[in-house]
Design a protein around this motif. Structure first.
Motif, short mmCIF file in Angstrom:
data_model
loop_
_atom_site.label_atom_id
_atom_site.label_comp_id
_atom_site.label_asym_id
_atom_site.label_seq_id
_atom_site.Cartn_x
_atom_site.Cartn_y
_atom_site.Cartn_z
N VAL A 42 30.25 25.72 -30.26
CA VAL A 42 29.10 25.32 -29.44
C VAL A 42 27.80 25.68 -30.17
O VAL A 42 26.84 24.90 -30.17
CB VAL A 42 29.16 25.99 -28.05
CG1 VAL A 42 27.96 25.58 -27.21
CG2 VAL A 42 30.45 25.64 -27.35
N MET A 43 27.79 26.84 -30.83
CA MET A 43 26.58 27.26 -31.53
C MET A 43 26.27 26.33 -32.70
O MET A 43 25.10 26.00 -32.93
CB MET A 43 26.71 28.69 -32.01
CG MET A 43 25.46 29.22 -32.65
SD MET A 43 25.61 30.98 -32.87
CE MET A 43 23.93 31.40 -33.11
N SER A 44 27.30 25.90 -33.43
CA SER A 44 27.04 24.99 -34.54
C SER A 44 26.53 23.64 -34.02
O SER A 44 25.70 22.99 -34.66
CB SER A 44 28.29 24.80 -35.39
OG SER A 44 29.31 24.18 -34.63
N TRP A 50 19.36 20.90 -33.01
CA TRP A 50 18.00 21.35 -33.32
C TRP A 50 17.55 20.83 -34.68
O TRP A 50 16.39 20.47 -34.85
CB TRP A 50 17.92 22.87 -33.31
CG TRP A 50 17.93 23.49 -31.95
CD1 TRP A 50 17.75 22.87 -30.75
CD2 TRP A 50 18.13 24.86 -31.65
NE1 TRP A 50 17.83 23.77 -29.73
CE2 TRP A 50 18.05 25.03 -30.26
CE3 TRP A 50 18.35 25.99 -32.43
CZ2 TRP A 50 18.20 26.24 -29.62
CZ3 TRP A 50 18.49 27.21 -31.80
CH2 TRP A 50 18.42 27.33 -30.42
N ALA A 51 18.45 20.81 -35.65
CA ALA A 51 18.08 20.35 -36.99
C ALA A 51 17.75 18.85 -36.99
O ALA A 51 16.85 18.41 -37.70
CB ALA A 51 19.21 20.63 -37.97
N CYS A 60 18.99 18.48 -26.41
CA CYS A 60 19.80 19.66 -26.74
C CYS A 60 19.97 20.61 -25.56
O CYS A 60 20.66 21.62 -25.69
CB CYS A 60 19.16 20.41 -27.90
SG CYS A 60 18.97 19.41 -29.39
N ALA A 61 19.37 20.29 -24.43
CA ALA A 61 19.40 21.21 -23.28
C ALA A 61 20.81 21.44 -22.77
O ALA A 61 21.18 22.56 -22.40
CB ALA A 61 18.50 20.67 -22.17
N VAL A 62 21.62 20.40 -22.75
CA VAL A 62 23.00 20.53 -22.26
C VAL A 62 23.78 21.47 -23.18
O VAL A 62 24.52 22.34 -22.71
CB VAL A 62 23.67 19.14 -22.18
CG1 VAL A 62 25.14 19.28 -21.81
CG2 VAL A 62 22.95 18.25 -21.20
N GLN A 66 25.53 25.16 -22.38
CA GLN A 66 26.93 25.48 -22.70
C GLN A 66 27.02 26.74 -23.55
O GLN A 66 27.91 27.58 -23.33
CB GLN A 66 27.58 24.31 -23.46
CG GLN A 66 27.85 23.11 -22.61
CD GLN A 66 28.44 21.98 -23.44
OE1 GLN A 66 28.49 22.03 -24.66
NE2 GLN A 66 28.89 20.93 -22.74
N LEU A 67 26.09 26.90 -24.49
CA LEU A 67 26.09 28.10 -25.33
C LEU A 67 25.79 29.34 -24.50
O LEU A 67 26.44 30.37 -24.66
CB LEU A 67 25.08 27.96 -26.47
CG LEU A 67 24.97 29.15 -27.42
CD1 LEU A 67 26.30 29.40 -28.11
CD2 LEU A 67 23.88 28.93 -28.44
#
Length: 102
Positions: A42-44, A50-51, A60-62, A66-67
């Motif tokens: 999830v972090m990747s 973000w990149a 990216c909010a979802v 989750q993260l």
């Protein structure tokens, strides 16, 4: 065919098992290998989002939620340390057999 090369004794000499070098001790390397963190995937995904879209992107909010949920989840209890190397060291003399002392 050469005479005498197919006798059972000649075949037995050529089919012997290879001898292994003596082992100083029996040991399993890293028996307590740590399990991978379940939040890495999830972090990747969050970092990739973000990149590609920027850090403050709404898309990216979802993934961010989750993260957060993954990081806030309760961690499983720590496993006990493996004792396989202790037992291998106990049984090593029976495996090796008798030998001369130096």
């Amino acid at each position: 065919m050469v005479a005498g090369k197919t006798s059972p004794q000649a075949l037995a000499k050529t089919a012997t098992t290879p001898k292994l070098p003596p082992l100083p001790k029996l040991r399993v390397r890293k028996p307590d290998r740590a399990e991978a963190n379940p939040c890495i995937g999830v972090m990747s995904s969050v970092l990739g989002c973000w990149a590609s879209q920027g850090q403050a992107a709404q898309g990216c909010a979802v993934l961010e939620q989750q993260l957060r949920a993954c990081m806030d989840a309760k961690r499983p209890p720590v496993k006990e340390k493996s004792n396989i190397n202790y037992h291998l060291s106990r049984f090593y003399p029976q495996i090796v057999g008798p030998h001369k002392r130096k």
